[in-house]
Design a protein around this motif. Structure first.
Motif, PDB file in Angstrom:
ATOM      1  N   GLU A 189      31.821  50.661  44.283  1.00  0.00           N
ATOM      2  CA  GLU A 189      31.829  50.084  45.633  1.00  0.00           C
ATOM      3  C   GLU A 189      31.232  48.683  45.643  1.00  0.00           C
ATOM      4  OE1 GLU A 189      30.370  51.200  50.180  1.00  0.00           O
ATOM      5  OE2 GLU A 189      29.585  52.305  48.464  1.00  0.00           O
ATOM      6  N   VAL A 190      30.136  48.509  44.897  1.00  0.00           N
ATOM      7  CA  VAL A 190      29.499  47.185  44.829  1.00  0.00           C
ATOM      8  C   VAL A 190      30.431  46.180  44.154  1.00  0.00           C
ATOM      9  CG1 VAL A 190      27.645  45.890  43.715  1.00  0.00           C
ATOM     10  CG2 VAL A 190      27.136  47.999  44.922  1.00  0.00           C
ATOM     11  N   LEU A 191      31.082  46.599  43.072  1.00  0.00           N
ATOM     12  CA  LEU A 191      32.007  45.695  42.375  1.00  0.00           C
ATOM     13  C   LEU A 191      33.148  45.258  43.296  1.00  0.00           C
ATOM     14  CD1 LEU A 191      32.311  47.383  38.851  1.00  0.00           C
ATOM     15  CD2 LEU A 191      30.869  45.468  39.523  1.00  0.00           C
ATOM     16  N   ARG A 192      33.621  46.174  44.120  1.00  0.00           N
ATOM     17  CA  ARG A 192      34.720  45.836  45.029  1.00  0.00           C
ATOM     18  C   ARG A 192      34.259  44.928  46.168  1.00  0.00           C
ATOM     19  NH1 ARG A 192      36.127  49.511  47.934  1.00  0.00           N
ATOM     20  NH2 ARG A 192      34.860  51.294  47.306  1.00  0.00           N
ATOM     21  N   LEU A 193      33.155  45.307  46.809  1.00  0.00           N
ATOM     22  CA  LEU A 193      32.731  44.600  48.011  1.00  0.00           C
ATOM     23  C   LEU A 193      32.013  43.294  47.708  1.00  0.00           C
ATOM     24  CD1 LEU A 193      31.476  47.609  50.185  1.00  0.00           C
ATOM     25  CD2 LEU A 193      33.718  46.511  50.177  1.00  0.00           C
ATOM     26  N   ARG A 194      31.174  43.291  46.675  1.00  0.00           N
ATOM     27  CA  ARG A 194      30.359  42.097  46.405  1.00  0.00           C
ATOM     28  C   ARG A 194      31.032  41.141  45.434  1.00  0.00           C
ATOM     29  NH1 ARG A 194      24.561  43.551  44.474  1.00  0.00           N
ATOM     30  NH2 ARG A 194      25.533  43.672  42.421  1.00  0.00           N
ATOM     31  N   ASP A 195      31.785  41.687  44.468  1.00  0.00           N
ATOM     32  CA  ASP A 195      32.371  40.837  43.431  1.00  0.00           C
ATOM     33  C   ASP A 195      33.875  40.649  43.580  1.00  0.00           C
ATOM     34  OD1 ASP A 195      29.888  40.473  41.801  1.00  0.00           O
ATOM     35  OD2 ASP A 195      30.051  42.631  41.617  1.00  0.00           O
ATOM     36  N   GLY A 196      34.477  41.333  44.542  1.00  0.00           N
ATOM     37  CA  GLY A 196      35.901  41.144  44.788  1.00  0.00           C
ATOM     38  C   GLY A 196      36.806  41.668  43.695  1.00  0.00           C
ATOM     39  N   ILE A 197      36.351  42.680  42.957  1.00  0.00           N
ATOM     40  CA  ILE A 197      37.133  43.252  41.857  1.00  0.00           C
ATOM     41  C   ILE A 197      38.065  44.326  42.412  1.00  0.00           C
ATOM     42  CG2 ILE A 197      36.958  44.572  39.709  1.00  0.00           C
ATOM     43  CD1 ILE A 197      34.209  43.173  39.316  1.00  0.00           C
ATOM     44  N   ASP A 198      39.286  44.387  41.903  1.00  0.00           N
ATOM     45  CA  ASP A 198      40.248  45.359  42.423  1.00  0.00           C
ATOM     46  C   ASP A 198      39.757  46.782  42.174  1.00  0.00           C
ATOM     47  OD1 ASP A 198      41.920  46.645  39.972  1.00  0.00           O
ATOM     48  OD2 ASP A 198      41.389  44.573  39.490  1.00  0.00           O
ATOM     49  N   ALA A 199      40.237  47.704  42.998  1.00  0.00           N
ATOM     50  CA  ALA A 199      39.705  49.065  43.010  1.00  0.00           C
ATOM     51  C   ALA A 199      39.854  49.776  41.666  1.00  0.00           C
ATOM     52  CB  ALA A 199      40.400  49.875  44.109  1.00  0.00           C
ATOM     53  N   ASP A 200      41.015  49.641  41.010  1.00  0.00           N
ATOM     54  CA  ASP A 200      41.239  50.342  39.738  1.00  0.00           C
ATOM     55  C   ASP A 200      40.292  49.833  38.649  1.00  0.00           C
ATOM     56  OD1 ASP A 200      43.204  51.864  40.869  1.00  0.00           O
ATOM     57  OD2 ASP A 200      44.861  50.636  40.132  1.00  0.00           O
ATOM     58  N   THR A 201      40.168  48.505  38.541  1.00  0.00           N
ATOM     59  CA  THR A 201      39.270  47.940  37.525  1.00  0.00           C
ATOM     60  C   THR A 201      37.829  48.305  37.815  1.00  0.00           C
ATOM     61  OG1 THR A 201      40.783  46.079  37.181  1.00  0.00           O
ATOM     62  CG2 THR A 201      38.524  45.810  36.406  1.00  0.00           C
ATOM     63  N   ALA A 202      37.446  48.267  39.090  1.00  0.00           N
ATOM     64  CA  ALA A 202      36.071  48.617  39.468  1.00  0.00           C
ATOM     65  C   ALA A 202      35.761  50.070  39.128  1.00  0.00           C
ATOM     66  CB  ALA A 202      35.865  48.363  40.958  1.00  0.00           C
ATOM     67  N   ALA A 203      36.712  50.959  39.411  1.00  0.00           N
ATOM     68  CA  ALA A 203      36.501  52.380  39.109  1.00  0.00           C
ATOM     69  C   ALA A 203      36.389  52.607  37.611  1.00  0.00           C
ATOM     70  CB  ALA A 203      37.638  53.209  39.695  1.00  0.00           C
ATOM     71  N   TRP A 204      37.248  51.938  36.826  1.00  0.00           N
ATOM     72  CA  TRP A 204      37.182  52.085  35.366  1.00  0.00           C
ATOM     73  C   TRP A 204      35.846  51.573  34.825  1.00  0.00           C
ATOM     74  CZ3 TRP A 204      36.675  47.952  31.919  1.00  0.00           C
ATOM     75  CH2 TRP A 204      36.632  48.325  30.559  1.00  0.00           C
ATOM     76  N   ALA A 205      35.456  50.358  35.220  1.00  0.00           N
ATOM     77  CA  ALA A 205      34.209  49.767  34.718  1.00  0.00           C
ATOM     78  C   ALA A 205      33.008  50.619  35.098  1.00  0.00           C
ATOM     79  CB  ALA A 205      34.051  48.344  35.253  1.00  0.00           C
TER      80      ALA A 205
END
Length: 398
Positions: A189-205
């Motif tokens: 959630e932080v990667l998506r909201l704060r860093d603008g990373i797409d949902a699939d990449t954020a979930a994988w990372a």
């Protein structure tokens, strides 16, 4: 809770405690409160990536917040902004670049901490790796922690797997904040909201970072970091010949050396050029010539510190690779036992199942122990190449 506390991922209990203390601190400064809930020394512990230094920075920002007693840590005022960015005049961040924090460095810091705040509400000292204090440095810190100046706060950070590296006398005088490994969904959630990373990449990372927020961000944004991880996780199933042992060991060590060189190279030259200029290199006249001759000792000391920093960076890079390897062998044991536990490397599940069908649990455990022994050897200052070659040999023979 928003403001500076949004930087702290998956730590609601810590946020509640620290925000309450910040409110009490604001009352003390304004003369409207008591010391209840606030203390002058704090110790943040937690596993790697849990956000120890982030929590300390956020707390420092809340202490310097000028938005009012009811909302310390607003994240918008100058006190919050400069504290989080590292430019606040009354927030000092001690990040050991070498293997330890020396007594000379700590004595200088103690003298500075005794001053009254120049513009902020508190004088705040953050020591990000308090477990690296030498015995002399710990003793120097203990004296001021026992009798702290009225407007000074010390925030110490140490890993929870080695909390005993901070002397018991210092720990007994600090209020402890224990952080936990954040969950994968909260990291994503932080990667998506704060860093603008797409949902699939954020979930994988988030699923492969081991609960380390900073590493999740690097894996999601840096192709080189993803490539380094992939090369490490190829090792267990690619040790087919004895020559592979030396190739894999060489690859691990050279990757760590390259990472240390990349981090330190440009910075080293800038630091050296700045020191030479400050010492009068390139000037003319008797004064400049004398200053230039006298700078040899200072340059030598700088080079010593830079070498120590490069060594620390190399060891940290190697240790990260070893953590990934240990996680792989742990996953093999999980699959062998038929456990429903979450895998450390779910994207390598197929290889994990293949290894589980080929190795006995005893041989897998021996491999895991070899990785852990290598980590311990590096902490004991064994030469990286010797430690890594011994480990990969043990992995080969199982």
């Amino acid at each position: 809770m928003g403001g500076v506390w949004s930087q702290l991922v998956g730590q609601p209990e810590a946020v509640d405690t620290l925000s309450t203390a910040a409110i009490a601190a604001a009352g003390l400064v304004d003369g409207t409160g008591t010391a209840a809930g606030m203390t002058h020394a704090w110790l943040f512990t937690g596993p790697p990536g849990s956000g120890r230094s982030v929590a300390a920075r956020a707390f420092a920002a809340a202490l310097q917040c000028t938005a009012g007693q009811d909302v310390p840590g607003c994240g918008q005022c100058q006190g919050c902004h400069t504290s989080m960015s590292g430019t606040h005049a009354d927030v000092r961040l001690v990040v050991p670049e070498g293997l330890s924090i020396s007594v000379a460095e700590m004595r200088a810091l103690v003298q500075t901490s005794a001053r009254r705040p120049t513009g902020g509400r508190w004088q705040v000292v953050i020591i990000t790796d308090a477990d690296r204090l030498t015995e002399g440095a710990a003793n120097a810190l203990l004296k001021v922690v026992e009798e702290p100046p009225a407007r000074t706060v010390f925030l110490l950070c140490a890993p929870s797997d080695h909390p005993d590296d901070v002397s018991v006398t210092i720990r007994s005088r600090c209020r402890a904040i224990a952080l936990r490994t954040p969950s994968a969904p909260s990291i994503a959630e932080v990667l998506r909201l704060r860093d603008g990373i797409d949902a699939d990449t954020a979930a994988w990372a988030a699923s492969v970072c081991g609960g380390h927020v900073g590493r999740a961000r690097r894996l999601a944004t840096d192709p080189a970091a993803r490539d380094r991880r992939a090369r490490v996780l190829r090792i267990p199933l690619h040790l087919r010949r004895l020559s592979d042992v030396f190739d894999c060991a060489d690859d691990l060590v050279k990757a760590a050396e390259a990472d240390a060189s990349e981090v330190s190279g440009t910075r080293d030259e800038v630091e050296k050029d700045a020191l030479k200029m400050a010492m009068g290199h390139g000037g003319t006249g008797k004064g400049a010539a004398a200053a230039s001759r006298g700078s040899a000792g200072a340059i030598k000391e700088l080079e010593r510190r830079q070498k120590s920093r490069a060594t620390r960076t190399q060891r940290d890079t190697l240790d990260l690779a070893l953590v990934d390897l240990a996680g792989y062998y742990r996953d093999v044991l999980v699959v062998s036992a038929g456990s429903p536990a979450t895998l450390n490397h779910p994207d390598y599940a197929e290889g994990t199942r293949q290894a589980a069908s080929s190795w006995t649990p005893d041989s897998t455990l021996r491999r895991l122990e070899a990785v852990l022994a290598c980590r311990e050897a590096l902490e004991l200052n064994v030469k990286p190449r010797i430690a890594v070659e011994a480990m990969v040999t043990a992995l080969f023979f199982g």
